[in-house]
Design a protein around this motif. Structure first.
Motif, mmCIF file in Angstrom:
data_model
loop_
_atom_site.group_PDB
_atom_site.id
_atom_site.type_symbol
_atom_site.label_atom_id
_atom_site.label_comp_id
_atom_site.label_asym_id
_atom_site.label_seq_id
_atom_site.Cartn_x
_atom_site.Cartn_y
_atom_site.Cartn_z
ATOM 1 N N GLU A 78 3.752 1.511 -1.446
ATOM 2 C CA GLU A 78 4.194 1.653 -2.840
ATOM 3 C C GLU A 78 3.053 2.169 -3.717
ATOM 4 O OE1 GLU A 78 7.372 1.174 -3.965
ATOM 5 O OE2 GLU A 78 7.788 0.985 -1.813
ATOM 6 N N LEU A 79 1.830 1.732 -3.396
ATOM 7 C CA LEU A 79 0.661 2.223 -4.142
ATOM 8 C C LEU A 79 0.520 3.733 -3.963
ATOM 9 C CD1 LEU A 79 -1.930 1.791 -5.820
ATOM 10 C CD2 LEU A 79 -3.132 1.317 -3.665
ATOM 11 N N VAL A 80 0.673 4.199 -2.721
ATOM 12 C CA VAL A 80 0.586 5.643 -2.445
ATOM 13 C C VAL A 80 1.591 6.392 -3.322
ATOM 14 C CG1 VAL A 80 1.096 7.412 -0.713
ATOM 15 C CG2 VAL A 80 -0.269 5.406 -0.072
ATOM 16 N N ASP A 81 2.811 5.898 -3.359
ATOM 17 C CA ASP A 81 3.860 6.535 -4.164
ATOM 18 C C ASP A 81 3.474 6.536 -5.642
ATOM 19 O OD1 ASP A 81 6.832 7.442 -4.228
ATOM 20 O OD2 ASP A 81 6.752 5.841 -5.733
ATOM 21 N N SER A 82 2.891 5.435 -6.117
ATOM 22 C CA SER A 82 2.576 5.363 -7.542
ATOM 23 C C SER A 82 1.355 6.219 -7.885
ATOM 24 C CB SER A 82 2.412 3.910 -7.990
ATOM 25 O OG SER A 82 1.221 3.368 -7.481
ATOM 26 N N VAL A 83 0.430 6.399 -6.941
ATOM 27 C CA VAL A 83 -0.717 7.289 -7.180
ATOM 28 C C VAL A 83 -0.221 8.723 -7.392
ATOM 29 C CG1 VAL A 83 -2.742 8.367 -6.090
ATOM 30 C CG2 VAL A 83 -2.419 5.886 -5.948
ATOM 31 N N VAL A 84 0.781 9.094 -6.605
ATOM 32 C CA VAL A 84 1.298 10.461 -6.679
ATOM 33 C C VAL A 84 2.077 10.698 -7.976
ATOM 34 C CG1 VAL A 84 2.983 11.987 -5.568
ATOM 35 C CG2 VAL A 84 1.263 10.856 -4.189
ATOM 36 N N LEU A 85 2.632 9.644 -8.534
ATOM 37 C CA LEU A 85 3.516 9.797 -9.698
ATOM 38 C C LEU A 85 2.930 9.287 -11.019
ATOM 39 C CD1 LEU A 85 6.961 8.812 -8.155
ATOM 40 C CD2 LEU A 85 6.261 11.077 -8.949
ATOM 41 N N THR A 86 1.842 8.532 -10.968
ATOM 42 C CA THR A 86 1.406 7.843 -12.189
ATOM 43 C C THR A 86 0.992 8.794 -13.315
ATOM 44 O OG1 THR A 86 0.001 6.101 -13.076
ATOM 45 C CG2 THR A 86 -1.042 7.614 -11.533
ATOM 46 N N ARG A 125 3.657 3.855 -16.588
ATOM 47 C CA ARG A 125 3.989 5.207 -17.077
ATOM 48 C C ARG A 125 4.002 6.149 -15.875
ATOM 49 N NH1 ARG A 125 0.027 7.326 -21.199
ATOM 50 N NH2 ARG A 125 -1.439 5.929 -20.158
ATOM 51 N N LEU A 126 5.166 6.697 -15.590
ATOM 52 C CA LEU A 126 5.302 7.582 -14.423
ATOM 53 C C LEU A 126 5.753 8.971 -14.852
ATOM 54 C CD1 LEU A 126 7.105 5.458 -11.660
ATOM 55 C CD2 LEU A 126 4.664 5.993 -11.872
ATOM 56 N N THR A 174 -0.204 -1.691 -8.438
ATOM 57 C CA THR A 174 0.887 -0.713 -8.398
ATOM 58 C C THR A 174 1.785 -0.862 -9.621
ATOM 59 O OG1 THR A 174 0.840 -0.714 -5.984
ATOM 60 C CG2 THR A 174 2.862 0.069 -7.018
ATOM 61 N N PRO A 220 5.662 14.570 -8.755
ATOM 62 C CA PRO A 220 4.214 14.647 -8.527
ATOM 63 C C PRO A 220 3.643 15.903 -9.184
ATOM 64 C CG PRO A 220 5.438 14.456 -6.447
ATOM 65 C CD PRO A 220 6.431 14.726 -7.513
ATOM 66 N N LEU A 233 0.139 0.861 -12.507
ATOM 67 C CA LEU A 233 0.201 2.331 -12.427
ATOM 68 C C LEU A 233 1.610 2.839 -12.706
ATOM 69 C CD1 LEU A 233 -2.000 2.968 -9.262
ATOM 70 C CD2 LEU A 233 -2.601 3.485 -11.623
ATOM 71 N N ARG A 234 2.596 1.980 -12.459
ATOM 72 C CA ARG A 234 3.995 2.397 -12.650
ATOM 73 C C ARG A 234 4.488 2.226 -14.077
ATOM 74 N NH1 ARG A 234 6.820 0.817 -6.900
ATOM 75 N NH2 ARG A 234 6.248 2.802 -5.953
ATOM 76 N N ALA A 240 8.314 10.729 -3.258
ATOM 77 C CA ALA A 240 7.484 11.791 -3.840
ATOM 78 C C ALA A 240 6.293 12.204 -2.971
ATOM 79 C CB ALA A 240 6.990 11.356 -5.209
ATOM 80 N N ALA A 241 5.728 11.249 -2.219
ATOM 81 C CA ALA A 241 4.520 11.576 -1.450
ATOM 82 C C ALA A 241 4.807 12.546 -0.309
ATOM 83 C CB ALA A 241 3.880 10.302 -0.902
ATOM 84 N N ASN A 277 -3.019 13.151 -2.975
ATOM 85 C CA ASN A 277 -2.007 12.468 -2.162
ATOM 86 C C ASN A 277 -2.700 11.694 -1.027
ATOM 87 O OD1 ASN A 277 0.028 11.644 -0.439
ATOM 88 N ND2 ASN A 277 1.264 13.498 -0.747
ATOM 89 N N THR A 318 0.837 -1.209 0.000
ATOM 90 C CA THR A 318 0.000 0.000 0.000
ATOM 91 C C THR A 318 0.872 1.260 0.000
ATOM 92 O OG1 THR A 318 -1.723 -1.224 1.166
ATOM 93 C CG2 THR A 318 -1.895 1.165 1.200
ATOM 94 N N VAL A 341 -2.713 -5.504 -4.532
ATOM 95 C CA VAL A 341 -2.166 -4.141 -4.486
ATOM 96 C C VAL A 341 -0.833 -4.088 -5.238
ATOM 97 C CG1 VAL A 341 -1.327 -2.302 -2.974
ATOM 98 C CG2 VAL A 341 -3.366 -3.593 -2.333
#
Lengths: 205, 205
Positions: free
Chosen positions: A16-24, B48-49, B42, B53, B45-46, A100-101, B76, A14, B38
Motif C-alpha cells: 500500500e505504501l508503494v501505491d501511495s508513493v506513486v500517487l501522493t 492528498r492523492l 501510508t 501517477p 501520504l494518502r 497505479a504502480a 516507482n 508496504t 508503515v
C-alpha cells in the motif's frame, strides 16, 4: 504462525505504501519526513537478515506457497499478489486487479507486467500437472489494451507434454471475457527433477 | 526541483524497504511494530492523492523521463529502476542488477521479470528511433538462467520499420557477454501518433 502473520501484514502495508508513493500529492516537507522514517525503519529490519528470501514451503493450509515470489508472494510487496487456483489436469486461474504502480500507458497495464504475470501463471499450470519447469520460450500477443483498476482474469492450461518439454497456453482477459493478451510457452523440466520423478514412479510401480 | 528530490528519496527508501521485507529475520513483535508504522505513514501520504501517477515529462536535464514507470521510474519503488541510454538510430542499453525481491528459482531472476524488462527496453529502442509504440507481439527465448545480485546488461535495437509496425530485437546478458534471454517483438505506432508525426513531417518539408 504468528510471525508469518506479522510478516504478511508488513508486506501488505508496504504494498500500500508503494501505491501511495506513486500517487501522493504530499508536499516536499512531508515527503522528506516520510523518506527519513522509511530509511530508519529499513535500517531496523536489516539488523538481522536471512541470506535469501523465504523459499517455497507448505503453508498452514497444507498447500505449497511461495511467499517471496514477485507475482504470487504475499510476503513480497512487489507482487500484486495473485491468488492462483489450479487443477491437477494442468489448469491455473487467478482473478486480480492492478493499481497505479503497474501503469505503462495512461490508465493501462504496462505490457511487460502482463508478460510477467503470464509467464508465472503458465508455469503454475505446468506445476499443477506435475510438470514444473523453467521457461524455455514465451510468446505473447497483445490483442487489446489491458486496463488498470479493473477486474482481470489470468488463465493457463497445459496444451501437450513432450518429454521434458511442456507446451502451455494462457491469456489475460477482462471480466467481460474479452482477451487482452494471449500467451504460449514451452516450459522445461529440469533434468534433476526428471530423474527424481522417474525414480518416484518406479517406486510406486 | 526540491519536491521531486524528496519524492525520489522516498521512492528509493521504499525500494530498500521492499528488499528488507523480503529478507528480514526480525521477530514477530518487531514486524508488527514495523507494519503499524508503515500503515500510519501510508495514511498520511494518502491524505492528498493525485488521480494518476506522474506521467512522462521533461526532466531537469532536458531528457524525457517516466518517473512512475514500473521498469525505469525512479519514483516507482517497484522499478529496479533501469537507467536506459539510447541512440537516435534506435538502440537502447541499460546496466543493472536485481535483488532478492525479483527472485524466481533460488538465486535466479524470475523469468517473468526478464520479460518485463525486455518488453520495456525493446519499446525504448523504438521510442529512441522516433517509433514509439505499444507492444503487439513479444517472443522470448530463455537461453540460460539469469543470476540475481550480478551485473546484467539489457540491450535492444530496431531491426526494421514497416509502416506502423517496428520490429525490434534485444537481449539480457551477463557481464561476460553470455546471453540469458533473447527477445524480438513488433511494436505498433498508435494511429493518432502516426497522424501527428505525418503532420509534423509535412510542416518541416
Amino acid at each position: 504462525m504468528p510471525r508469518d502473520e506479522a510478516l504478511l501484514r508488513l508486506a501488505a502495508a508496504t504494498r500500500e505504501l508503494v501505491d501511495s508513493v506513486v500517487l501522493t500529492a504530499a508536499d516536499e516537507d512531508d515527503l522528506a519526513v516520510a523518506a527519513k522514517e522509511v530509511e530508519q525503519l529499513t535500517e531496523r529490519l536489516r539488523q538481522r537478515l536471512h541470506e535469501h528470501p523465504p523459499r517455497p514451503d507448505l503453508g498452514p493450509d497444507g498447500r505449497m506457497r511461495a511467499l517471496a515470489n514477485p507475482v504470487i508472494g504475499e510476503a513480497n510487496p512487489l507482487a500484486p499478489p495473485l491468488y492462483v487456483e489450479t487443477t491437477t489436469d494442468g489448469t491455473a486461474r487467478a482473478e486480480f486487479e492492478l493499481g497505479a504502480a503497474y501503469e505503462g500507458p495512461p490508465d493501462l497495464v504496462h505490457g511487460g507486467v502482463s508478460a510477467l504475470i503470464l509467464d508465472h501463471i503458465l508455469g503454475s499450470a505446468g506445476g499443477a500437472a506435475r510438470r514444473p519447469g523453467m521457461t524455455g520460450t514465451l510468446e505473447l500477443r497483445y490483442r487489446r489494451p489491458t486496463p488498470l483498476h479493473r477486474p482481470l482474469v489470468a488463465r493457463a492450461w497445459v496444451d501437450r507434454v513432450d518429454g521434458r518439454k511442456t507446451a502451455i497456453r494462457g491469456e489475460i482477459a477482462r471480466a467481460d471475457g474479452r482477451v487482452c493478451v494471449e500467451a504460449s510457452g514451452l516450459f522445461i523440466l529440469p533434468s534433476f527433477l526428471a530423474d527424481q520423478m522417474e525414480e518416484a514412479q518406479r517406486y510406486r510401480d
